[in-house]
Design an enzyme around this catalytic site. Sequence first.
Site, PDB file in Angstrom:
ATOM      1  CG  HIS A   1      -1.913   1.207   1.293  1.00 43.29           C
ATOM      2  ND1 HIS A   1      -2.961   1.424   0.784  1.00 43.29           N
ATOM      3  CD2 HIS A   1      -1.545   2.409   1.979  1.00 43.29           C
ATOM      4  CE1 HIS A   1      -3.509   2.645   0.906  1.00 43.29           C
ATOM      5  NE2 HIS A   1      -2.596   3.101   1.700  1.00 43.29           N
TER       6      HIS A   1
ATOM      7  CG  HIS B   1     -10.332   3.338   2.879  1.00 42.64           C
ATOM      8  ND1 HIS B   1     -10.955   3.224   4.197  1.00 42.64           N
ATOM      9  CD2 HIS B   1      -9.037   3.217   3.397  1.00 42.64           C
ATOM     10  CE1 HIS B   1     -10.212   3.352   5.203  1.00 42.64           C
ATOM     11  NE2 HIS B   1      -9.016   3.256   4.592  1.00 42.64           N
TER      12      HIS B   1
END
Length: 765
Positions: free
Chosen positions: A57, A108
Amino acid sequence: MTVHNDTVEQAAAQPELEQPYRELGLKDDEYAHIREILGRRPTDAELTMYSVMWSEHCSYKSSKTHLRYFGETMTEEMGSKILAGIGENAGVVDIGDGNAVTFRVESHNHPSYVEPHQGAATGVGGIVRDIMAMGARPIAVMDQLRFGPADAPDTKRVLPGVVGGISHYGNCLGLPNIGGETVFDESYSGNPLVNALCVGTLKVDDLKLAFASGTGNKVMLFGSRTGLDGIGGVSVLASDTFEDGAERKLPAVQVGDPFAEKVLIECCLELYKSGIVVGIQDLGGAGLACATSELAAAGDGGMEINLDNVPLRAKDMTAAEILASESQERMCAVVTPENVEKFKEICAHWDVTCAEIGEVTTGKHLIIRHQGEVVVDAPAGTIADEAPVYDRPYARPEWQDALQEFKGVEKQDLTVALKKLVASPALCSRDFITEQYDRYVRGNTVQSHHANAGVLRIDEETGRGIAVSADASGRYTKLDPNMGTRLALAEAYRNVAVTGARPVAITNCLNYGSPENPDVMWQFRESVHGLADGAVELGIPVSGGNVSFYNQTGEEPILPTPVVGVLGVIDDVHKSIGNELGLVEEPEVLVLLGETKDEFGGSIWQQVSAREQGNESENGLNGLPPQVDLANEQRLADFFVGNEGVTAAHDLSEGGLAVTAFEMAKRSGVGLNLDLSKVHEDAFVAAFSESASRVLVATTADRVDMLLHRAEECGVPAVVIGQTTDNGELELGGESIAVSELREAWAATLPDLFGHAVGANSVVE
């Protein structure tokens, strides 16, 4: 109570202490490299920092080798208007007259499956802070959502929570939600996609960047207090080593407070106006570990931090927990010593918690203390910028050729097929979703609901504004990742252009399965090349982006889903072109721009007819997607800029001409008479093909010749195909159906499915 911390001194004295690096997502060679960097084993806090900052990420370690292609292909002219680009919190574009616009889209996905409401809400909060960190005022949000089948039980749990989270957070912030897209597909079962986009405005001179410079300058942490929520949000933090034996559940999903963020926005803007902020970074993924290491690495020195000064909302937090916490609504700024009191005064004015937690130092090390002991002593750049970069294997899948073999589509009566399409979960009304969003708060929204693109006024005196659109097609992209990504770019570009705005910049969020799968990496690489090359062909830059990997359930990856956003600028929003037909005394003439071909690969009709035949698992996906020449999109943009002869315009995409005609007529109920023989020799192809680079426009009878002449000048194929009528019927190739009948079918589907969703927003077990 004194918390036990693993200190640098202890790490040197106990070099062979076993550490849970695998549980934290680090590989053996990565852990060995960390030991090599430090010359010893890492402390618990250092291991935490490296694990979160070297996660997929944060580090882009599997994608970076391919993302470099954006920089390699961008021309000097394309980059001339980019004030901040790839690598910054958000891209910033100079739009002239001393003004700039910033926009970015962020994923998300995984948190929104675990806890839909908070996962989606904090996704909005995070992207808004990215915009704030550039020195901008956030002015609007959008969302791109993907779920499993609309009738699946888990979709009924996830979708209401996600939509509720987005609407609650955005509405409380007072930010209009100006558009988006919701798609249902089996591949997203167990792995929904929640991509949030935010756009903001600023003066060119007010641009802020994330760097810490000036030895002796102070590091200020402000916003909400730091708690245990969100730990492990970007990697795995699941070892008892970090809890000292305590039994507590560390939630990986952050908890958001939109009212705290709303105040934080105003506080930041006053801080910027005061001119006292040297550098600033929001605290999102990886929390304080990210903010401190990135600020220090980007600056001209090192940094010392004292965690004892961090305002906490949980007792007895270890250094590792404080650093990894992803508690929301927090920012980190660098200010000169003489401005610390002014900084605190402004925070106090807005009732924002603020603390001086450290300072910029000489050298390149990040040194962090907790309870008087050094728990981190490492080169900041090695944490923030020197994660390993993997050139993972990629290969065209063996099944790709078979997938691209077109099996044809079943053709039905036109009106029957049209009603099935508009009532399908793929194309039915999203009002059930969008009516939960405030689209007009702040009073600057010009277009949003059912529009081609969101249009906002940014200057009340001149009427100057922006248009924003975001699009993606996982179906097209699976058939041909390069062309599918180009199609997403083309549609977003076209959606902006048909409002009369001139497209100026691109952002993206690339959602894919596991990078360890060569098939997925081939899809990803093809998409990057398609987007980068497409940007060059259109002559507008990619200003930033995001990558989300590991989106899969078991071994089955999601459809490759490159979300592409395009920003445009319009001189006068009062002259923007809408997409709906009204009831007028004189019939309006309908003109089709662009060329229609027999292209059904990846189409919605292919999906709907396959489900009807019981092939739900396949979704009828086969063939090649429509082929797009981006030069045609440029010609369309030239046609629309400053064109006052168009009364309404709607791009053609999913469902083709017939669906577009219905969408233009559904609100007013006006009738339409379309001559499909002018479009294609096959009426079914004319009605439902999804060929790219097409727009249906309406104009008055006295302006038809002028419009056709302009189209010819721009090199855009144009043909008159019909007109509006007063009978409320949509007439297609000799068949007709009431617009009201279509509207009823279109409106009923989602309320019927989700009106009484049981277990909505429950946390996954």
